[in-house]
Design a protein around this motif. Sequence first.
Motif, PDB file in Angstrom:
ATOM      1  N   ALA A  21       0.832  -1.208   0.000  1.00  0.00           N
ATOM      2  CA  ALA A  21       0.000   0.000   0.000  1.00  0.00           C
ATOM      3  C   ALA A  21       0.867   1.259   0.000  1.00  0.00           C
ATOM      4  O   ALA A  21       0.548   2.236  -0.680  1.00  0.00           O
ATOM      5  N   LEU A  22       1.977   1.215   0.740  1.00  0.00           N
ATOM      6  CA  LEU A  22       2.871   2.376   0.763  1.00  0.00           C
ATOM      7  C   LEU A  22       3.433   2.670  -0.621  1.00  0.00           C
ATOM      8  O   LEU A  22       3.623   3.830  -0.987  1.00  0.00           O
ATOM      9  N   SER A  23       3.667   1.630  -1.378  1.00  0.00           N
ATOM     10  CA  SER A  23       4.256   1.830  -2.703  1.00  0.00           C
ATOM     11  C   SER A  23       3.260   2.396  -3.713  1.00  0.00           C
ATOM     12  O   SER A  23       3.663   2.894  -4.755  1.00  0.00           O
ATOM     13  N   CYS A  24       1.963   2.309  -3.401  1.00  0.00           N
ATOM     14  CA  CYS A  24       0.985   2.797  -4.377  1.00  0.00           C
ATOM     15  C   CYS A  24       0.186   3.995  -3.866  1.00  0.00           C
ATOM     16  O   CYS A  24      -0.882   4.287  -4.400  1.00  0.00           O
ATOM     17  N   VAL A  25       0.693   4.716  -2.878  1.00  0.00           N
ATOM     18  CA  VAL A  25       0.007   5.903  -2.368  1.00  0.00           C
ATOM     19  C   VAL A  25      -0.285   6.923  -3.474  1.00  0.00           C
ATOM     20  O   VAL A  25      -1.378   7.482  -3.512  1.00  0.00           O
ATOM     21  N   PRO A  26       0.627   7.156  -4.410  1.00  0.00           N
ATOM     22  CA  PRO A  26       0.326   8.144  -5.458  1.00  0.00           C
ATOM     23  C   PRO A  26      -0.800   7.734  -6.412  1.00  0.00           C
ATOM     24  O   PRO A  26      -1.418   8.585  -7.045  1.00  0.00           O
ATOM     25  N   ASP A  27      -1.061   6.451  -6.542  1.00  0.00           N
ATOM     26  CA  ASP A  27      -2.109   5.949  -7.428  1.00  0.00           C
ATOM     27  C   ASP A  27      -3.369   5.702  -6.602  1.00  0.00           C
ATOM     28  O   ASP A  27      -3.482   4.700  -5.900  1.00  0.00           O
ATOM     29  N   ALA A  28      -4.321   6.606  -6.689  1.00  0.00           N
ATOM     30  CA  ALA A  28      -5.499   6.580  -5.817  1.00  0.00           C
ATOM     31  C   ALA A  28      -6.275   5.263  -5.898  1.00  0.00           C
ATOM     32  O   ALA A  28      -6.659   4.705  -4.871  1.00  0.00           O
ATOM     33  N   GLU A  29      -6.508   4.756  -7.097  1.00  0.00           N
ATOM     34  CA  GLU A  29      -7.294   3.527  -7.245  1.00  0.00           C
ATOM     35  C   GLU A  29      -6.556   2.315  -6.673  1.00  0.00           C
ATOM     36  O   GLU A  29      -7.149   1.491  -5.979  1.00  0.00           O
ATOM     37  N   ALA A  30      -5.268   2.214  -6.945  1.00  0.00           N
ATOM     38  CA  ALA A  30      -4.477   1.103  -6.418  1.00  0.00           C
ATOM     39  C   ALA A  30      -4.379   1.192  -4.898  1.00  0.00           C
ATOM     40  O   ALA A  30      -4.463   0.179  -4.200  1.00  0.00           O
ATOM     41  N   PHE A  31      -4.229   2.412  -4.395  1.00  0.00           N
ATOM     42  CA  PHE A  31      -4.150   2.598  -2.954  1.00  0.00           C
ATOM     43  C   PHE A  31      -5.468   2.221  -2.284  1.00  0.00           C
ATOM     44  O   PHE A  31      -5.476   1.563  -1.249  1.00  0.00           O
ATOM     45  N   LYS A  32      -6.566   2.616  -2.887  1.00  0.00           N
ATOM     46  CA  LYS A  32      -7.879   2.281  -2.342  1.00  0.00           C
ATOM     47  C   LYS A  32      -8.065   0.766  -2.293  1.00  0.00           C
ATOM     48  O   LYS A  32      -8.550   0.225  -1.294  1.00  0.00           O
ATOM     49  N   ALA A  34      -5.651  -1.488  -2.151  1.00  0.00           N
ATOM     50  CA  ALA A  34      -4.725  -2.021  -1.152  1.00  0.00           C
ATOM     51  C   ALA A  34      -5.278  -1.833   0.261  1.00  0.00           C
ATOM     52  O   ALA A  34      -5.177  -2.728   1.103  1.00  0.00           O
ATOM     53  N   CYS A  35      -5.886  -0.685   0.517  1.00  0.00           N
ATOM     54  CA  CYS A  35      -6.479  -0.424   1.839  1.00  0.00           C
ATOM     55  C   CYS A  35      -7.667  -1.347   2.103  1.00  0.00           C
ATOM     56  O   CYS A  35      -7.832  -1.836   3.220  1.00  0.00           O
ATOM     57  N   ALA A  36      -8.466  -1.589   1.090  1.00  0.00           N
ATOM     58  CA  ALA A  36      -9.596  -2.510   1.237  1.00  0.00           C
ATOM     59  C   ALA A  36      -9.091  -3.912   1.533  1.00  0.00           C
ATOM     60  O   ALA A  36      -9.680  -4.638   2.357  1.00  0.00           O
ATOM     61  N   ASP A  37      -7.984  -4.296   0.909  1.00  0.00           N
ATOM     62  CA  ASP A  37      -7.380  -5.606   1.143  1.00  0.00           C
ATOM     63  C   ASP A  37      -6.884  -5.717   2.589  1.00  0.00           C
ATOM     64  O   ASP A  37      -7.082  -6.741   3.251  1.00  0.00           O
ATOM     65  N   ILE A  38      -6.259  -4.658   3.081  1.00  0.00           N
ATOM     66  CA  ILE A  38      -5.781  -4.638   4.471  1.00  0.00           C
ATOM     67  C   ILE A  38      -6.961  -4.716   5.432  1.00  0.00           C
ATOM     68  O   ILE A  38      -6.935  -5.468   6.411  1.00  0.00           O
ATOM     69  N   GLU A  39      -7.989  -3.947   5.162  1.00  0.00           N
ATOM     70  CA  GLU A  39      -9.179  -3.952   6.009  1.00  0.00           C
ATOM     71  C   GLU A  39      -9.811  -5.337   6.062  1.00  0.00           C
ATOM     72  O   GLU A  39     -10.204  -5.819   7.130  1.00  0.00           O
ATOM     73  N   GLN A  40      -9.877  -5.998   4.917  1.00  0.00           N
ATOM     74  CA  GLN A  40     -10.460  -7.340   4.871  1.00  0.00           C
ATOM     75  C   GLN A  40      -9.597  -8.331   5.652  1.00  0.00           C
ATOM     76  O   GLN A  40     -10.117  -9.165   6.387  1.00  0.00           O
ATOM     77  N   LEU A  41      -8.284  -8.234   5.514  1.00  0.00           N
ATOM     78  CA  LEU A  41      -7.382  -9.117   6.253  1.00  0.00           C
ATOM     79  C   LEU A  41      -7.582  -8.971   7.750  1.00  0.00           C
ATOM     80  O   LEU A  41      -7.726  -9.965   8.467  1.00  0.00           O
ATOM     81  N   ILE A  42      -7.631  -7.733   8.222  1.00  0.00           N
ATOM     82  CA  ILE A  42      -7.804  -7.489   9.654  1.00  0.00           C
ATOM     83  C   ILE A  42      -9.166  -7.998  10.110  1.00  0.00           C
ATOM     84  O   ILE A  42      -9.283  -8.670  11.131  1.00  0.00           O
ATOM     85  N   GLY A  43     -10.195  -7.707   9.331  1.00  0.00           N
ATOM     86  CA  GLY A  43     -11.546  -8.142   9.686  1.00  0.00           C
ATOM     87  C   GLY A  43     -11.700  -9.652   9.706  1.00  0.00           C
ATOM     88  O   GLY A  43     -12.383 -10.199  10.567  1.00  0.00           O
ATOM     89  N   ASP A  44     -11.051 -10.326   8.769  1.00  0.00           N
ATOM     90  CA  ASP A  44     -11.209 -11.773   8.658  1.00  0.00           C
ATOM     91  C   ASP A  44     -10.307 -12.553   9.604  1.00  0.00           C
ATOM     92  O   ASP A  44     -10.717 -13.592  10.125  1.00  0.00           O
ATOM     93  N   ASP A  45      -9.074 -12.093   9.799  1.00  0.00           N
ATOM     94  CA  ASP A  45      -8.078 -12.933  10.469  1.00  0.00           C
ATOM     95  C   ASP A  45      -7.701 -12.540  11.884  1.00  0.00           C
ATOM     96  O   ASP A  45      -7.309 -13.401  12.673  1.00  0.00           O
ATOM     97  N   LEU A  46      -7.780 -11.267  12.228  1.00  0.00           N
ATOM     98  CA  LEU A  46      -7.294 -10.846  13.545  1.00  0.00           C
ATOM     99  C   LEU A  46      -8.085 -11.480  14.677  1.00  0.00           C
ATOM    100  O   LEU A  46      -7.498 -11.939  15.664  1.00  0.00           O
ATOM    101  N   GLN A  47      -9.383 -11.535  14.549  1.00  0.00           N
ATOM    102  CA  GLN A  47     -10.196 -12.123  15.620  1.00  0.00           C
ATOM    103  C   GLN A  47      -9.855 -13.601  15.802  1.00  0.00           C
ATOM    104  O   GLN A  47      -9.765 -14.079  16.938  1.00  0.00           O
ATOM    105  N   ALA A  48      -9.644 -14.325  14.719  1.00  0.00           N
ATOM    106  CA  ALA A  48      -9.281 -15.739  14.816  1.00  0.00           C
ATOM    107  C   ALA A  48      -7.941 -15.914  15.516  1.00  0.00           C
ATOM    108  O   ALA A  48      -7.776 -16.839  16.334  1.00  0.00           O
ATOM    109  N   VAL A  49      -7.002 -15.031  15.242  1.00  0.00           N
ATOM    110  CA  VAL A  49      -5.694 -15.087  15.900  1.00  0.00           C
ATOM    111  C   VAL A  49      -5.866 -14.848  17.396  1.00  0.00           C
ATOM    112  O   VAL A  49      -5.316 -15.581  18.227  1.00  0.00           O
ATOM    113  N   MET A  50      -6.644 -13.840  17.769  1.00  0.00           N
ATOM    114  CA  MET A  50      -6.848 -13.543  19.187  1.00  0.00           C
ATOM    115  C   MET A  50      -7.572 -14.693  19.900  1.00  0.00           C
ATOM    116  O   MET A  50      -7.225 -15.032  21.034  1.00  0.00           O
ATOM    117  N   LEU A  51      -8.535 -15.286  19.241  1.00  0.00           N
ATOM    118  CA  LEU A  51      -9.244 -16.417  19.838  1.00  0.00           C
ATOM    119  C   LEU A  51      -8.326 -17.615  20.034  1.00  0.00           C
ATOM    120  O   LEU A  51      -8.491 -18.378  20.991  1.00  0.00           O
TER     121      LEU A  51
END
Length: 95
Positions: A21-32, A34-51
């Motif tokens: 995501a850091l590498s694509c900050v200048p490209d708005a669509e690619a950055f968006k 990448a951020c959605a991908d990060i959000e999905q990863l956190i939403g899907d996996d973090l709770q399972a890790v904590m459990l």
Amino acid sequence: MTATEMLDQFIATLNGRIEGALSCVPDAEAFKAACADIEQLIGDDLQAVMLAFGEKGPGEVDWQRLEDCLAKLSDLESRSRARVVWAQDFEEYIR
């Protein structure tokens, strides 16, 4: 897979996506995307890790590793906000 291994995998994956995501900050669509991908990863996996750690949760070392990773995420947010502010200021200057 142990809880620590799950955390290791989560952190490695998240760090990779943050770097991407850091590498694509200048490209708005690619950055968006990448951020959605990060959000999905956190939403899907973090709770399972904590459990996986159970009631006592991660130890101090594991918490610190997770906090370090999330600090990188905070840095990504700061850089993206700075880019937006710069673009807005530049647009006003051009007008």
